[in-house]
Design a protein around this motif. Structure first.
Motif, PDB file in Angstrom:
ATOM      1  N   VAL A  35      13.062  10.093  45.385  1.00 19.87           N
ATOM      2  CA  VAL A  35      12.988  10.196  46.849  1.00 19.87           C
ATOM      3  C   VAL A  35      12.934   8.821  47.501  1.00 19.87           C
ATOM      4  O   VAL A  35      13.630   8.571  48.499  1.00 19.87           O
ATOM      5  CB  VAL A  35      11.759  11.038  47.258  1.00 19.87           C
ATOM      6  CG1 VAL A  35      11.527  10.971  48.759  1.00 19.87           C
ATOM      7  CG2 VAL A  35      11.955  12.486  46.819  1.00 19.87           C
ATOM      8  N   TRP A  36      12.141   7.923  46.961  1.00 17.69           N
ATOM      9  CA  TRP A  36      11.888   6.647  47.630  1.00 17.69           C
ATOM     10  C   TRP A  36      12.772   5.504  47.139  1.00 17.69           C
ATOM     11  O   TRP A  36      12.810   4.447  47.772  1.00 17.69           O
ATOM     12  CB  TRP A  36      10.416   6.262  47.472  1.00 17.69           C
ATOM     13  CG  TRP A  36       9.503   7.208  48.194  1.00 17.69           C
ATOM     14  CD1 TRP A  36       9.759   7.865  49.355  1.00 17.69           C
ATOM     15  CD2 TRP A  36       8.192   7.609  47.797  1.00 17.69           C
ATOM     16  NE1 TRP A  36       8.695   8.647  49.712  1.00 17.69           N
ATOM     17  CE2 TRP A  36       7.706   8.521  48.774  1.00 17.69           C
ATOM     18  CE3 TRP A  36       7.376   7.298  46.720  1.00 17.69           C
ATOM     19  CZ2 TRP A  36       6.460   9.107  48.702  1.00 17.69           C
ATOM     20  CZ3 TRP A  36       6.123   7.881  46.646  1.00 17.69           C
ATOM     21  CH2 TRP A  36       5.677   8.773  47.623  1.00 17.69           C
ATOM     22  N   LEU A  37      13.460   5.717  46.017  1.00 16.67           N
ATOM     23  CA  LEU A  37      14.235   4.601  45.478  1.00 16.67           C
ATOM     24  C   LEU A  37      15.654   5.010  45.093  1.00 16.67           C
ATOM     25  O   LEU A  37      16.633   4.474  45.620  1.00 16.67           O
ATOM     26  CB  LEU A  37      13.502   4.021  44.259  1.00 16.67           C
ATOM     27  CG  LEU A  37      14.008   2.676  43.726  1.00 16.67           C
ATOM     28  CD1 LEU A  37      13.962   1.607  44.809  1.00 16.67           C
ATOM     29  CD2 LEU A  37      13.170   2.245  42.522  1.00 16.67           C
ATOM     30  N   GLU A  38      15.788   5.961  44.182  1.00 22.02           N
ATOM     31  CA  GLU A  38      17.113   6.269  43.641  1.00 22.02           C
ATOM     32  C   GLU A  38      18.042   6.892  44.678  1.00 22.02           C
ATOM     33  O   GLU A  38      19.215   6.491  44.793  1.00 22.02           O
ATOM     34  CB  GLU A  38      16.982   7.184  42.430  1.00 22.02           C
ATOM     35  CG  GLU A  38      16.273   6.547  41.252  1.00 22.02           C
ATOM     36  CD  GLU A  38      16.069   7.522  40.116  1.00 22.02           C
ATOM     37  OE1 GLU A  38      17.083   8.014  39.591  1.00 22.02           O
ATOM     38  OE2 GLU A  38      14.898   7.795  39.768  1.00 22.02           O
ATOM     39  N   ALA A  39      17.582   7.887  45.420  1.00 25.14           N
ATOM     40  CA  ALA A  39      18.449   8.516  46.419  1.00 25.14           C
ATOM     41  C   ALA A  39      18.876   7.529  47.509  1.00 25.14           C
ATOM     42  O   ALA A  39      20.059   7.478  47.856  1.00 25.14           O
ATOM     43  CB  ALA A  39      17.755   9.743  47.025  1.00 25.14           C
ATOM     44  N   PRO A  40      17.960   6.729  48.096  1.00 24.21           N
ATOM     45  CA  PRO A  40      18.418   5.722  49.064  1.00 24.21           C
ATOM     46  C   PRO A  40      19.397   4.720  48.448  1.00 24.21           C
ATOM     47  O   PRO A  40      20.379   4.323  49.106  1.00 24.21           O
ATOM     48  CB  PRO A  40      17.121   5.033  49.500  1.00 24.21           C
ATOM     49  CG  PRO A  40      16.050   6.044  49.261  1.00 24.21           C
ATOM     50  CD  PRO A  40      16.481   6.781  48.035  1.00 24.21           C
ATOM     51  N   LEU A  41      19.151   4.288  47.219  1.00 18.77           N
ATOM     52  CA  LEU A  41      20.084   3.370  46.566  1.00 18.77           C
ATOM     53  C   LEU A  41      21.446   4.020  46.347  1.00 18.77           C
ATOM     54  O   LEU A  41      22.490   3.371  46.493  1.00 18.77           O
ATOM     55  CB  LEU A  41      19.510   2.902  45.230  1.00 18.77           C
ATOM     56  CG  LEU A  41      18.384   1.875  45.296  1.00 18.77           C
ATOM     57  CD1 LEU A  41      17.770   1.677  43.916  1.00 18.77           C
ATOM     58  CD2 LEU A  41      18.889   0.544  45.845  1.00 18.77           C
ATOM     59  N   ASN A  42      21.452   5.294  46.000  1.00 17.84           N
ATOM     60  CA  ASN A  42      22.721   5.994  45.822  1.00 17.84           C
ATOM     61  C   ASN A  42      23.512   6.050  47.114  1.00 17.84           C
ATOM     62  O   ASN A  42      24.741   5.894  47.116  1.00 17.84           O
ATOM     63  CB  ASN A  42      22.480   7.407  45.296  1.00 17.84           C
ATOM     64  CG  ASN A  42      22.246   7.444  43.809  1.00 17.84           C
ATOM     65  OD1 ASN A  42      22.585   6.498  43.091  1.00 17.84           O
ATOM     66  ND2 ASN A  42      21.650   8.523  43.327  1.00 17.84           N
ATOM     67  N   ARG A  43      22.806   6.284  48.233  1.00 16.91           N
ATOM     68  CA  ARG A  43      23.516   6.335  49.518  1.00 16.91           C
ATOM     69  C   ARG A  43      24.120   4.977  49.851  1.00 16.91           C
ATOM     70  O   ARG A  43      25.248   4.892  50.351  1.00 16.91           O
ATOM     71  CB  ARG A  43      22.559   6.795  50.618  1.00 16.91           C
ATOM     72  CG  ARG A  43      22.187   8.269  50.524  1.00 16.91           C
ATOM     73  CD  ARG A  43      21.473   8.748  51.771  1.00 16.91           C
ATOM     74  NE  ARG A  43      20.163   8.153  51.918  1.00 16.91           N
ATOM     75  CZ  ARG A  43      19.040   8.690  51.430  1.00 16.91           C
ATOM     76  NH1 ARG A  43      19.098   9.823  50.741  1.00 16.91           N
ATOM     77  NH2 ARG A  43      17.873   8.114  51.632  1.00 16.91           N
ATOM     78  N   TRP A  44      23.377   3.911  49.568  1.00 17.65           N
ATOM     79  CA  TRP A  44      23.919   2.575  49.817  1.00 17.65           C
ATOM     80  C   TRP A  44      25.061   2.262  48.851  1.00 17.65           C
ATOM     81  O   TRP A  44      26.091   1.715  49.241  1.00 17.65           O
ATOM     82  CB  TRP A  44      22.811   1.540  49.668  1.00 17.65           C
ATOM     83  CG  TRP A  44      23.274   0.150  49.987  1.00 17.65           C
ATOM     84  CD1 TRP A  44      23.369  -0.425  51.217  1.00 17.65           C
ATOM     85  CD2 TRP A  44      23.727  -0.835  49.044  1.00 17.65           C
ATOM     86  NE1 TRP A  44      23.854  -1.712  51.114  1.00 17.65           N
ATOM     87  CE2 TRP A  44      24.083  -1.987  49.797  1.00 17.65           C
ATOM     88  CE3 TRP A  44      23.876  -0.854  47.665  1.00 17.65           C
ATOM     89  CZ2 TRP A  44      24.567  -3.135  49.185  1.00 17.65           C
ATOM     90  CZ3 TRP A  44      24.364  -2.001  47.069  1.00 17.65           C
ATOM     91  CH2 TRP A  44      24.701  -3.134  47.821  1.00 17.65           C
TER      92      TRP A  44
END
Length: 363
Positions: A345-354
């Motif tokens: 939630v706090w790291l992998e998903a935001p990184l994937n979106r970027w």
């Protein structure tokens, strides 16, 4: 440890939800093997499947997005995007896990920090001759990173033919034999060296290349998955009963390529159903999406748990009970899933979106 590798840009790779279910089963096999230490090498079933999955995904990206060395057009920029996307997906969650491990503290991380930061921990474990406390599983992550560096070069010189990829597959077996018997006889961790894993990566590439062939689609049935793994288990049993452990260490990755590839092939050709029709599959997909976070933390937590048990319980009988498989799983499964959820939630998903904004250019 394979992670989802869906290409961006004008030619994206299709999302295959069935593969998340395979990841979920694979990571649970790894946990079960590492937490309970059974005689049968159940954790190897999961790790081999992840290596084959890496070969499948990375080969698909390289071929589809033409990021191999010497590809038509601006291949250097596409190759740079490929490396940046891979590093973005894998390294930040890994470094956060390293910080958690250093805070425990884990002795191997404090004694050899640079080997993990680079990361080349597989080389460290090979030279030490044993796995590090709570971080021994990171050898697979290091091998994956080295594979990402090698494979765009390898596919530039390899013709896109099954017979050439099969030679790469056999080279993994040949390397383990040559290294283990001629170069460094008796070395206990030959598999930790990246060339030892080429057979599993090549098996994934072969599946990616041939997955739409009629004969491959005919093999997309669970009965062939079961036959493949039962055959692998039969080889283990025969060698185990004859005390041929060194021969098993030499053969098992190559022998496991077929059942692992059959498993992925079966999952790839399963129809996609809405969540309301199969809640169990949706749960597996949820776990599979977070399998990287589970992988990162699943060996650290038993170290923490063991220290807590030894501090709380003074008697050997109590310690033996609380360190048993059931109490360990009861306490640690919620913790590892919670850490994986937070990582997602706090790291992998935001990184994937970027990461997905880093588009490959057309060749």
């Amino acid at each position: 440890m394979a992670t989802a590798a869906v290409g961006a840009g004008p030619h994206p790779l299709a999302y295959r939800p069935g593969l998340d279910a395979v990841r979920a089963v694979g990571i649970m096999l790894v946990i079960l093997g590492h937490w309970t230490h059974p005689v049968f090498p159940i954790s190897n079933m999961g790790s081999m499947t992840f290596f084959v999955l890496s070969g499948y995904f990375i080969s698909g990206i390289i071929w589809k997005q033409q990021v191999y060395v010497g590809a038509p057009g601006g291949w250097r920029r596409r190759l740079g995007i490929f490396y940046l996307r891979r590093l973005t997906r894998t390294l930040p969650p890994y470094y956060v896990a390293l910080l958690v491990g250093a805070a425990l503290p884990l002795a191997t991380l404090h004694e050899y920090p640079l080997w993990f930061i680079v990361p080349v921990s597989n080389q460290l474990f090979y030279h030490l001759g044993h796995w590090g406390e709570g971080v021994g599983h990171y050898w697979t992550m290091a091998v994956d990173e080295q594979f990402y560096l090698l494979w765009p070069v390898a596919l530039a010189v390899l013709p896109k033919r099954l017979r050439w990829l099969s030679l790469v597959l056999l080279s993994g077996l040949a390397f383990r034999y040559a290294w283990g018997y001629w170069v460094a006889p008796g070395a206990p961790l030959v598999l930790a060296l990246m060339p030892s894993c080429l057979d599993m990566f090549a098996a994934g590439a072969m599946l990616r290349h041939a997955e739409q062939q009629p004969w491959v689609r005919r093999l997309a049935h669970f009965r062939w998955v079961a036959v493949g793994w039962l055959g692998w288990a039969a080889v283990w049993l025969a060698l185990y009963l004859n005390n041929a452990h060194e021969l098993w260490a030499l053969l098992y990755p190559t022998a496991g390529c077929l059942p692992a590839a059959l498993t992925l092939n079966w999952a790839l050709h399963q129809p996609t159903r809405p969540p309301s029709e199969n809640r169990a599959l949706e749960l597996l997909r949820w776990v599979g999406q977070r399998s990287y976070g589970i992988y990162l933390y699943h060996l650290m937590l038993p170290v923490f748990y063991q220290r807590a048990v030894y501090k709380v319980f003074p008697t050997a009988e109590a310690r033996h009970f609380w360190l048993g498989p059931l109490p360990t799983a009861f306490f640690l499964l919620p913790l590892v899933f919670g850490l994986a959820w937070a990582s997602w939630v706090w790291l992998e998903a935001p990184l994937n979106r970027w990461k997905n904004k880093l588009e490959y250019e057309r060749a």
